[in-house]
Design an enzyme around this catalytic site. Structure first.
Site, short mmCIF file in Angstrom:
data_model
loop_
_atom_site.label_atom_id
_atom_site.label_comp_id
_atom_site.label_asym_id
_atom_site.label_seq_id
_atom_site.Cartn_x
_atom_site.Cartn_y
_atom_site.Cartn_z
N HIS A 77 0.44 -1.24 0.53
CA HIS A 77 -0.19 0.65 -0.33
C HIS A 77 0.93 1.36 0.42
CE1 HIS A 77 -3.27 2.71 1.44
NE2 HIS A 77 -2.31 3.26 2.25
N GLU A 78 2.00 1.52 0.60
CA GLU A 78 2.97 1.95 0.59
C GLU A 78 3.84 2.47 -0.33
OE1 GLU A 78 2.55 4.62 3.31
OE2 GLU A 78 1.24 3.53 4.45
N HIS B 291 1.26 4.27 -2.81
CA HIS B 291 1.60 5.90 -2.78
C HIS B 291 2.56 6.52 -3.76
CE1 HIS B 291 -2.12 7.03 -0.11
NE2 HIS B 291 -1.02 5.79 0.67
N GLU C 108 -6.06 7.75 -0.96
CA GLU C 108 -6.03 5.90 -0.01
C GLU C 108 -6.56 4.71 -0.49
OE1 GLU C 108 -4.12 6.03 3.16
OE2 GLU C 108 -3.44 7.83 2.63
#
Length: 306
Positions: free
Chosen positions: A128-129, A132, A195
């Site tokens: 997930h990071e 980003h 997100e």
């Protein structure tokens, strides 16, 4: 779809800024406000990784560390340069990414996060990071912050430098109060959208949306644990994968993060054969079947650091 929504929200904020700036000070006044806001945010953008990591007292881990070993294949799978990997000594389970571009990115996980997640769940959170980083969300949020800051400055100009004799009182109130609030709400909406986008791409990178859903359920339960950095610097909370009090089934209009249950339900729809309600009701086993094999394998110990 998420990128289009972000573009439309940013366009709305830009239109708000241009209209407000022109009515208050003409093209010149709007340009001055934008230049000041851009200078402030570009400095923060260029130095964001150093400031954020120093704020959290993050410690970089070497190539042989287990967390580094988890991130490396995920970065390769995402087609990203290997980011720097950090650990933050913090009880609250959370993670964040920072850096102005993929070549200067860093990802970090708290000790609280690593203590409660399985290896697959931790891999999904780090994916997930990395999402980003790949989506360049730091740049998106910097541009958004620049516009929001410029609108707030124009509101201050209206308060201190406006023509008090000739201006419309209702317009002055709108300039000082309504416009900055509207800009802040759009900024938060963009953050929530990013997100959702990072969840979707993170699930693709890790190949395991169910593990990310399980991790989010655990992170939601841990959101009540005090976070000393976020308490001292409230702006830091927007960096994390899980915001403070991100529970419930509705996205909070005044929150930078979506409701955890909505995120879990969205991930459930990415996993064929998993009913959304059943998936959102309880943490999902990382051993459950997923549409793509995990990048790191399954069957890890509960705490990979022992």
């Amino acid at each position: 779809m998420n990128h289009m929504r972000t573009f439309m929200l940013m366009a709305a904020m830009a239109a708000l800024f241009m209209g407000l700036g022109y009515m208050l000070g003409g093209a010149g006044g709007a340009a001055i406000a934008l230049a000041i806001a851009a200078a402030m945010n570009l400095f923060a953008y260029w130095n964001s990784d150093k400031m954020v990591l120093r704020m959290h007292k993050a410690q970089e881990v070497p190539a042989g560390h287990p967390l580094h070993a988890i991130v490396a294949p995920l970065a390769a799978r995402a087609g990203l340069p290997m980011p720097r990997v950090y650990i933050v000594d913090e009880a609250q389970p959370n993670a964040f990414a920072t850096g102005r571009n993929p070549e200067n990115a860093a990802v970090a996980a708290t000790t609280g996060l690593m203590a409660i997640l399985t290896r697959d769940e931790l891999a999904a959170v780090m994916a997930h990071e990395l999402a980003h980083v790949k989506n360049r969300d730091t740049l998106v949020m910097t541009v958004t912050a620049t516009l929001a800051g410029a609108i707030s400055m124009l509101g201050n100009f209206a308060l201190f430098f406006g023509d008090r004799e000739n201006r419309n009182p209702l317009f002055a109130i709108a300039a000082m109060i309504v416009a900055p609030i509207a800009a802040a709400l759009v900024q938060m909406a963009i953050s929530r959208g990013r997100e959702y986008g990072a969840d979707a791409m993170g699930a693709e990178i890790s190949g395991n949306p169910q593990a990310l859903a399980s991790a989010l359920a655990k992170l939601q339960r841990g959101a009540s644990i005090p976070n000393h950095v976020a308490e001292a610097n409230p702006a830091a909370a927007s960096l994390y994968i899980m915001g403070q009090g991100a529970g419930g089934v509705r996205d909070n209009l005044f929150s930078t993060h979506p409701a955890a249950e909505n995120r879990i339900a969205a991930l459930a729809r990415m996993a064929p054969g998993s009913p959304p309600r059943a998936m959102a009701a309880r943490p999902i086993s990382p051993r459950a079947e997923s549409p793509r094999p995990s990048a790191l394998g399954v069957g890890a110990r509960r705490n990979p650091w022992q």
